[in-house]
Design a protein around this motif. Sequence first.
Motif, PDB file in Angstrom:
ATOM      1  N   MET A   1     -20.540   2.336 -12.701  1.00 57.26           N
ATOM      2  CA  MET A   1     -21.846   2.031 -12.166  1.00 57.26           C
ATOM      3  C   MET A   1     -22.081   0.524 -12.271  1.00 57.26           C
ATOM      4  O   MET A   1     -21.874  -0.064 -13.330  1.00 57.26           O
ATOM      5  CB  MET A   1     -22.907   2.783 -12.967  1.00 57.26           C
ATOM      6  N   ASP A   2     -22.494  -0.098 -11.178  1.00 58.19           N
ATOM      7  CA  ASP A   2     -22.872  -1.508 -11.214  1.00 58.19           C
ATOM      8  C   ASP A   2     -24.183  -1.660 -11.961  1.00 58.19           C
ATOM      9  O   ASP A   2     -25.099  -0.858 -11.808  1.00 58.19           O
ATOM     10  CB  ASP A   2     -23.068  -2.059  -9.795  1.00 58.19           C
ATOM     11  N   THR A   3     -24.261  -2.701 -12.774  1.00 55.37           N
ATOM     12  CA  THR A   3     -25.492  -3.066 -13.459  1.00 55.37           C
ATOM     13  C   THR A   3     -25.716  -4.536 -13.188  1.00 55.37           C
ATOM     14  O   THR A   3     -24.904  -5.373 -13.560  1.00 55.37           O
ATOM     15  CB  THR A   3     -25.364  -2.819 -14.975  1.00 55.37           C
ATOM     16  N   LYS A   4     -26.782  -4.868 -12.518  1.00 50.33           N
ATOM     17  CA  LYS A   4     -27.013  -6.243 -12.084  1.00 50.33           C
ATOM     18  C   LYS A   4     -28.264  -6.807 -12.723  1.00 50.33           C
ATOM     19  O   LYS A   4     -29.295  -6.136 -12.789  1.00 50.33           O
ATOM     20  CB  LYS A   4     -27.137  -6.294 -10.564  1.00 50.33           C
ATOM     21  N   GLU A   6     -31.498  -8.638 -12.645  1.00 51.76           N
ATOM     22  CA  GLU A   6     -32.447  -8.815 -11.549  1.00 51.76           C
ATOM     23  C   GLU A   6     -33.509  -9.859 -11.853  1.00 51.76           C
ATOM     24  O   GLU A   6     -33.844 -10.682 -11.001  1.00 51.76           O
ATOM     25  CB  GLU A   6     -33.132  -7.472 -11.266  1.00 51.76           C
ATOM     26  N   ARG A 147     -14.121 -12.183 -11.846  1.00 51.68           N
ATOM     27  CA  ARG A 147     -15.512 -12.537 -11.570  1.00 51.68           C
ATOM     28  C   ARG A 147     -15.694 -12.542 -10.076  1.00 51.68           C
ATOM     29  O   ARG A 147     -16.523 -12.886  -9.449  1.00 51.68           O
ATOM     30  CB  ARG A 147     -15.850 -13.896 -12.163  1.00 51.68           C
TER      31      ARG A 147
END
Length: 147
Positions: A1-4, A6, A147
């Motif tokens: 799961m992407d976690t960005k 914000e 990255r």
Amino acid sequence: MDTKLEVVVIPVADVDRAKAFYKALGWREDADFPAGDDFRVVQMTPPGSPCSVIFGTGVSDAAPGSAQGLHLVVSDVEAARAELVERGAEVGEVFHDAGGVFHRAGTDNRVPGPDPERRSYASFASFSDPDGNGWILQEITERLPGR
């Protein structure tokens, strides 16, 4: 799961002064929502950034100016510094760390000028907003693998 990442909350004493400062830097105003005398949230986004900052009234219990080490990544630290100075920010001179890796807290190990080899991640400049929240410009020209 992407976690960005914000939003980062920065504590300020004067919301309108902070808003004017960041607008003068060319940041986009995303929102300004007042909700009575005890709550107001302002969201601003640096040019090209997927992450924003929020400040306001009733948004944080932290002391104004206590956010430090906030990094803005730029491809040319000298050009970014010059643009911010032109826009009214008091930006310190470009520096690199005496150890050659990443800047340390404080100013004791700062060496004037960009990294002599112009390595990515190694050249910096710093400035503060009117409340003293501390920002670092970090030059990144090539990302580390992954990255």
